[in-house]
Design a protein around this motif. Structure first.
Motif, short mmCIF file in Angstrom:
data_model
loop_
_atom_site.label_atom_id
_atom_site.label_comp_id
_atom_site.label_asym_id
_atom_site.label_seq_id
_atom_site.Cartn_x
_atom_site.Cartn_y
_atom_site.Cartn_z
N GLN A 148 0.82 -1.21 0.00
CA GLN A 148 0.00 0.00 0.00
C GLN A 148 0.86 1.26 0.00
O GLN A 148 0.62 2.20 -0.77
CB GLN A 148 -0.92 0.01 1.23
CG GLN A 148 -2.17 -0.83 1.10
CD GLN A 148 -3.10 -0.64 2.29
OE1 GLN A 148 -2.66 -0.37 3.41
NE2 GLN A 148 -4.39 -0.78 2.06
N LYS A 152 1.27 4.15 -2.82
CA LYS A 152 1.00 5.57 -2.53
C LYS A 152 2.16 6.46 -2.96
O LYS A 152 1.96 7.57 -3.48
CB LYS A 152 0.74 5.76 -1.04
CG LYS A 152 -0.68 5.46 -0.59
CD LYS A 152 -0.87 5.86 0.86
CE LYS A 152 -2.32 5.79 1.26
NZ LYS A 152 -2.55 6.27 2.64
N ASN A 156 0.41 6.59 -7.48
CA ASN A 156 -0.77 7.44 -7.45
C ASN A 156 -0.62 8.57 -8.47
O ASN A 156 0.15 9.51 -8.27
CB ASN A 156 -0.98 8.02 -6.05
CG ASN A 156 -2.34 8.66 -5.89
OD1 ASN A 156 -3.00 9.02 -6.87
ND2 ASN A 156 -2.78 8.81 -4.65
N TYR A 172 -0.52 12.38 4.23
CA TYR A 172 -0.94 11.58 3.08
C TYR A 172 -0.71 10.08 3.33
O TYR A 172 -1.55 9.24 2.98
CB TYR A 172 -0.16 12.05 1.84
CG TYR A 172 -0.27 11.16 0.63
CD1 TYR A 172 -1.46 11.04 -0.08
CD2 TYR A 172 0.84 10.43 0.20
CE1 TYR A 172 -1.54 10.23 -1.21
CE2 TYR A 172 0.77 9.62 -0.92
CZ TYR A 172 -0.42 9.51 -1.62
OH TYR A 172 -0.50 8.70 -2.73
#
Length: 254
Positions: A148, A152, A156, A172
């Motif tokens: 994950q 990110k 992204n 974030y």
């Protein structure tokens, strides 16, 4: 004459009766009775021995069945998904991950937490299986969390991660990840954010995302150890200043 004959006959009968009474009991009858008793005793002992052997086998079978049942129940019960401790355990794992993306289940603090969860769940851990179940679940979660975070940082397309200020990058990464009761501001967590930013900046991973098969976490682990083992008192301040200059340079070029 007739009287003499009768007298002789009566005398003979009396003599025969006396001889019959004087005869000892037949030995054969005594021997047969003794043999029968011995045989009967042996038969009883054989039956008792057989019964005892059967009881022993039965106890062994019952013991095996009980062991199998206990193992089956332990295996059935020791499942994290859907258990009363699942949420608490996940919250613990997330908080730990945000401080260090690797976990050792042999650490005393982690061991204490796992034992606490096992007790709360009511699991039996005589064989250590419950600990193994929790460790396996935790390891899989950490792998998922690493994927994950990597996504990110580099995957992204809606967020220009490279241009985020350090505080914005920190929010974030962790604001939506952490449980609500865990404060987002933590020195060790901020240091992890700083190291992730520094590593991605130095390796230019924000732009190219790493080559195919690039071992992001393996390489970051090496970088992480170098920084942690650095004994300079001002290492965090220097690293932060360096990243702020990188961010400013990138933003100015936009």
């Amino acid at each position: 004459m007739e009287n003499d004959f009768l007298a002789d006959s009566q005398q003979s009968q009396e003599l025969f009766s006396q001889e019959a009474r004087a005869l000892p009991p037949l030995a054969a009858s005594t021997e047969v009775t003794s043999v029968d008793k011995t045989a009967a005793s042996r038969n009883v002992m054989d039956v008792l021995t057989e019964i005892l052997n059967e009881q022993k086998k039965l106890r062994e079978e019952i013991y095996k069945l009980n062991c199998t049942l206990e193992a089956s129940q332990a295996q059935k019960c020791a499942i994290v998904e859907g258990s009363p401790i699942e949420k608490e355990y996940i919250n613990f794992l997330k908080e730990r991950f945000s401080l260090n993306p690797w976990i050792s289940f042999q650490e005393p603090e982690t061991q204490n937490m796992l034992q606490k969860l096992i007790k709360k769940a009511g699991w039996s851990d005589s064989s250590g299986r419950s600990l193994s179940v929790l460790a396996t679940f935790g390891s899989k979660k950490f792998t998922h969390y690493r994927n994950q975070v990597r996504s990110k940082l580099m995957g992204n397309k809606e967020v220009d991660v490279e241009g985020l200020a350090l505080k914005s990058l920190h929010n974030y990464l962790w604001k939506c990840f952490l449980p609500s009761h865990v404060p987002i501001l933590d020195t060790q967590r901020q240091h992890l954010t700083l190291m992730l930013r520094s590593f991605c900046g130095a390796e230019k991973l924000f732009r190219k995302g790493g080559t195919a098969g690039y071992a992001f976490w393996k390489e970051f682990e090496k970088f992480h150890k170098v920084v942690i083992n650095n004994t300079r008192d001002d290492k965090w301040e220097k690293l932060e200043e360096k990243e702020e200059r990188r961010i400013k340079k990138y933003v100015d070029q936009l």
